[in-house]
Structure formats: C-alpha cells, structure tokens
Design a protein around this motif. Structure first.
Motif, PDB file in Angstrom:
ATOM      1  N   PRO A 124       0.811  -1.225   0.000  1.00  0.00           N
ATOM      2  CA  PRO A 124       0.000   0.000   0.000  1.00  0.00           C
ATOM      3  C   PRO A 124       0.841   1.270   0.000  1.00  0.00           C
ATOM      4  N   ASP A 125       0.355   2.276  -0.737  1.00  0.00           N
ATOM      5  CA  ASP A 125       1.095   3.535  -0.821  1.00  0.00           C
ATOM      6  C   ASP A 125       0.858   4.422   0.395  1.00  0.00           C
ATOM      7  N   HIS A 126      -0.117   4.069   1.265  1.00  0.00           N
ATOM      8  CA  HIS A 126      -0.292   4.750   2.548  1.00  0.00           C
ATOM      9  C   HIS A 126      -0.582   3.687   3.603  1.00  0.00           C
ATOM     10  N   TRP A 127      -0.153   3.922   4.826  1.00  0.00           N
ATOM     11  CA  TRP A 127      -0.205   2.870   5.820  1.00  0.00           C
ATOM     12  C   TRP A 127      -0.124   3.434   7.250  1.00  0.00           C
ATOM     13  N   ARG A 128      -0.483   2.581   8.196  1.00  0.00           N
ATOM     14  CA  ARG A 128      -0.342   2.855   9.629  1.00  0.00           C
ATOM     15  C   ARG A 128       0.420   1.709  10.256  1.00  0.00           C
ATOM     16  N   TRP A 148      -9.184   7.777   4.278  1.00  0.00           N
ATOM     17  CA  TRP A 148      -8.409   6.895   5.161  1.00  0.00           C
ATOM     18  C   TRP A 148      -7.721   7.700   6.257  1.00  0.00           C
ATOM     19  N   LEU A 149      -7.142   8.843   5.896  1.00  0.00           N
ATOM     20  CA  LEU A 149      -6.469   9.678   6.885  1.00  0.00           C
ATOM     21  C   LEU A 149      -7.437  10.163   7.965  1.00  0.00           C
ATOM     22  N   GLU A 150      -8.595  10.649   7.534  1.00  0.00           N
ATOM     23  CA  GLU A 150      -9.578  11.145   8.497  1.00  0.00           C
ATOM     24  C   GLU A 150      -9.980  10.050   9.479  1.00  0.00           C
ATOM     25  N   LYS A 151     -10.245   8.870   8.962  1.00  0.00           N
ATOM     26  CA  LYS A 151     -10.658   7.745   9.811  1.00  0.00           C
ATOM     27  C   LYS A 151      -9.515   7.301  10.719  1.00  0.00           C
ATOM     28  N   THR A 152      -8.327   7.175  10.150  1.00  0.00           N
ATOM     29  CA  THR A 152      -7.172   6.691  10.911  1.00  0.00           C
ATOM     30  C   THR A 152      -6.798   7.645  12.032  1.00  0.00           C
ATOM     31  N   LEU A 153      -6.732   8.938  11.729  1.00  0.00           N
ATOM     32  CA  LEU A 153      -6.341   9.915  12.744  1.00  0.00           C
ATOM     33  C   LEU A 153      -7.374   9.998  13.864  1.00  0.00           C
ATOM     34  N   ALA A 154      -8.627   9.806  13.505  1.00  0.00           N
ATOM     35  CA  ALA A 154      -9.678   9.841  14.527  1.00  0.00           C
ATOM     36  C   ALA A 154      -9.589   8.654  15.472  1.00  0.00           C
ATOM     37  N   GLU A 155      -8.985   7.571  15.015  1.00  0.00           N
ATOM     38  CA  GLU A 155      -8.912   6.342  15.814  1.00  0.00           C
ATOM     39  C   GLU A 155      -7.619   6.202  16.615  1.00  0.00           C
ATOM     40  N   LEU A 156      -6.670   7.119  16.453  1.00  0.00           N
ATOM     41  CA  LEU A 156      -5.381   6.972  17.127  1.00  0.00           C
ATOM     42  C   LEU A 156      -5.528   7.064  18.642  1.00  0.00           C
ATOM     43  N   PRO A 157      -4.765   6.260  19.361  1.00  0.00           N
ATOM     44  CA  PRO A 157      -4.825   6.309  20.821  1.00  0.00           C
ATOM     45  C   PRO A 157      -4.323   7.647  21.356  1.00  0.00           C
ATOM     46  N   VAL A 158      -4.935   8.132  22.408  1.00  0.00           N
ATOM     47  CA  VAL A 158      -4.568   9.413  23.002  1.00  0.00           C
ATOM     48  C   VAL A 158      -3.198   9.317  23.673  1.00  0.00           C
ATOM     49  N   GLY A 159      -2.380  10.343  23.448  1.00  0.00           N
ATOM     50  CA  GLY A 159      -1.103  10.440  24.134  1.00  0.00           C
ATOM     51  C   GLY A 159       0.047   9.682  23.524  1.00  0.00           C
ATOM     52  N   LEU A 161      -4.093  18.892   5.711  1.00  0.00           N
ATOM     53  CA  LEU A 161      -3.420  17.844   6.470  1.00  0.00           C
ATOM     54  C   LEU A 161      -3.090  18.301   7.888  1.00  0.00           C
ATOM     55  N   LEU A 162      -2.601  19.531   8.030  1.00  0.00           N
ATOM     56  CA  LEU A 162      -2.285  20.038   9.361  1.00  0.00           C
ATOM     57  C   LEU A 162      -3.550  20.162  10.212  1.00  0.00           C
ATOM     58  N   GLY A 163      -4.663  20.490   9.571  1.00  0.00           N
ATOM     59  CA  GLY A 163      -5.920  20.540  10.305  1.00  0.00           C
ATOM     60  C   GLY A 163      -6.300  19.181  10.869  1.00  0.00           C
ATOM     61  N   LEU A 164      -6.080  18.125  10.083  1.00  0.00           N
ATOM     62  CA  LEU A 164      -6.387  16.772  10.554  1.00  0.00           C
ATOM     63  C   LEU A 164      -5.416  16.329  11.650  1.00  0.00           C
ATOM     64  N   LEU A 165      -4.158  16.751  11.531  1.00  0.00           N
ATOM     65  CA  LEU A 165      -3.138  16.337  12.488  1.00  0.00           C
ATOM     66  C   LEU A 165      -3.206  17.112  13.797  1.00  0.00           C
ATOM     67  N   ASP A 166      -3.990  18.164  13.822  1.00  0.00           N
ATOM     68  CA  ASP A 166      -4.048  19.035  14.992  1.00  0.00           C
ATOM     69  C   ASP A 166      -4.509  18.298  16.250  1.00  0.00           C
ATOM     70  N   GLY A 167      -5.263  17.235  16.069  1.00  0.00           N
ATOM     71  CA  GLY A 167      -5.805  16.529  17.227  1.00  0.00           C
ATOM     72  C   GLY A 167      -4.975  15.355  17.703  1.00  0.00           C
TER      73      GLY A 167
END
Length: 279
Positions: A105-109, A138-149, A182-188
């Motif tokens: 895949p060209d993008h991944w976690r 995918w980015l929106e979904k993935t970033l929303a699911e990341l563990p806090v901290g 992208l920076l807006g999505l990464l802000d959280g």
C-alpha cells in the motif's frame, strides 16, 4: 525504539554508482545500526515509474535490509501531480497500482508500543485522482482512531511545510491547500515528527511540538541555491530517529565509505536533465 529513514536511493537494474552506495548502506544498517524499523521515503528507482525492470531490481536490493521495512512512493516511483511535473511524468492510477504491486500500500499505519507511524503518498495530493479522495478518507478515519497520548511520526516524500517563499520550476512541497488540510487533521494528535525526502539534503526544523526532518539522499547530491534553502546539510546519508518515553529525536548519520556522488555521476539523471535543458 530506533527508526532509520532512508530516501532517494534512485536504484536501477543497470547497477552503477547508486547501487554501490546503497550496498554500503545495507551493510552498515545490518551490521552496525540494527534499527527496529526502516522507512524509505520515496524515489526508490532512478528515474521513471514505468520501468518495471528498475522496480523489480530495486525491490531485490531493498529486501537485503534485515529490519522490517515500510515504503512511501516518490515522484520517480509513481509520477507527480500538477501541470508542470518533472520531465512530464504525471501521477496516474496505473503508476500507483504498479508501485503497490511490488511495495504494498502507498499509505499505511504502523503501531508500535512506543509510537504510531503513518505513511502517505504525497504525489496524490492535489492530483484530483480518486485515489487522492480515498487517501483523505483513510487519513480522516485513521487519525480519529489513534490512541490518546501516543507519539505520531508521519512520513511522506515531499516536505509538508513550504520549502521556499519564491516560485519553483517543479513542485518541491505538497503545496498550501494540501498542507492546510493535512495540518488541520493532524491538529488533534500527538504529532512529534514529520520525515520527508525529495530535496537530497538534510535539515531539521522545530514545528510546534514536532520536528520536521528533510532526509538526505543516499544516491547523489543536487545543486542548491543556499540563500533559498538555508541551514541545510549537503551530504549523502540517512536519518536515525529515537523514540523514548514519548520523546522523539532525529540525527543525521553518514555511511562509512559512501562516495559523495553528484548528478553528473549518475548517467540516467544527467541525460534526462540535459534533454530537458535542450528543449
């Protein structure tokens, strides 16, 4: 956790100086560095994404690295967005598909106990391809699911932040529209590092709580206007990241014995530039 970022290897099935230097890198990583993970931030192949022989040979060489490997594509791997793509090589669905068939895949976690690593295809940004829309979702979904901290490290081929205030002949960063989104999505999230390649030089800049890292090439150096790209290091090598107790640091590293090649030492690139200049 020790992560190594390599970039802009520009390998070809014809062998030559970029392969010689890369084999020195592989030996150094396997025998001395022994990282937990290696990230390749693109421009794996020497020049053109449609050269299947280069892609296959490059895969065999990169597979010599013993550590687990993650890859994001560069413009020479899948093409570039925009009307003024380098050498007219535009990103297409077919080129991305060919890359994924070999590299995955060209993008991944990638989740580790110490951090979460994310990789995205910068060459899709502003391309208006369906693949770009899919990656944003995918980015929106993935970033929303990341563990806090948990620290987050993002890897892509082109720099996220603007490289220069002046105009450039070809795209050198992701551009303001994609950057702001992208920076807006990464802000959280707990963004701690953003690693890119493309520029064939090293620089580290503090961006709020994150470090922005331009990884050097392993293949060859390119001419640079120092007044437009200040505080950069013009030397071949790689980047070593250490994630420890939530903190992320990065250091430039050299490879013992690696020759400091220039564009003129790599015939495929030198000939392509000469052809473009003659047009």
């Amino acid at each position: 956790m020790k992560i190594v970022q390599i970039s802009d290897t520009h390998l070809t099935h014809t062998g030559g100086p970029t392969e010689d230097g890369f084999r020195l890198l592989v030996k150094h990583l396997n025998e001395e560095v022994r990282p937990d993970l290696v990230v390749h931030s693109g421009d794996i192949v020497v020049l053109h994404p449609d050269d299947a022989a280069d892609r296959t040979h490059s895969k065999a060489l990169v597979d010599l690295i013993e550590a687990p490997l993650l890859v994001v594509p560069g413009n020479h791997d899948v093409g570039q967005p925009g009307l003024n793509a380098w050498a007219g090589i535009n990103v297409t669905d077919e080129r991305v598909a060919a890359h994924e068939a070999v590299w995955g895949p060209d993008h991944w976690r990638h989740d580790d106990e110490a951090a979460v690593l994310l990789g995205i295809n910068s060459e899709l940004l502003t391309s208006d391809l369906q693949r770009e829309a899919d990656q944003w979702r995918w980015l929106e979904k993935t970033l929303a699911e990341l563990p806090v901290g948990v620290p987050v490290l993002l890897f892509l081929h082109k720099p996220l932040w603007a490289v220069t205030d002046g105009p450039t002949e070809h795209q050198v960063d992701v551009g303001p529209v994609a950057r702001d989104r992208l920076l807006g999505l990464l802000d959280g999230v707990e963004l701690r590092a953003v690693g890119s390649g493309h520029l064939h030089q090293y620089r580290q800049t503090q961006r709020d709580q994150a470090i922005e890292v331009w990884a050097p090439a392993t293949a060859f150096l390119v001419p640079s206007e120092d007044d437009r790209l200040p505080e950069t290091r013009h030397e071949l090598g790689y980047v070593e990241y250490v994630v420890d107790d939530g903190e992320v640091t990065a250091e430039f590293r050299t490879v013992p014995g690696m020759p400091q090649l220039t564009v003129e030492d790599v015939p495929a690139i030198a000939e392509a530039i000469a052809a473009m200049t003659a047009e």
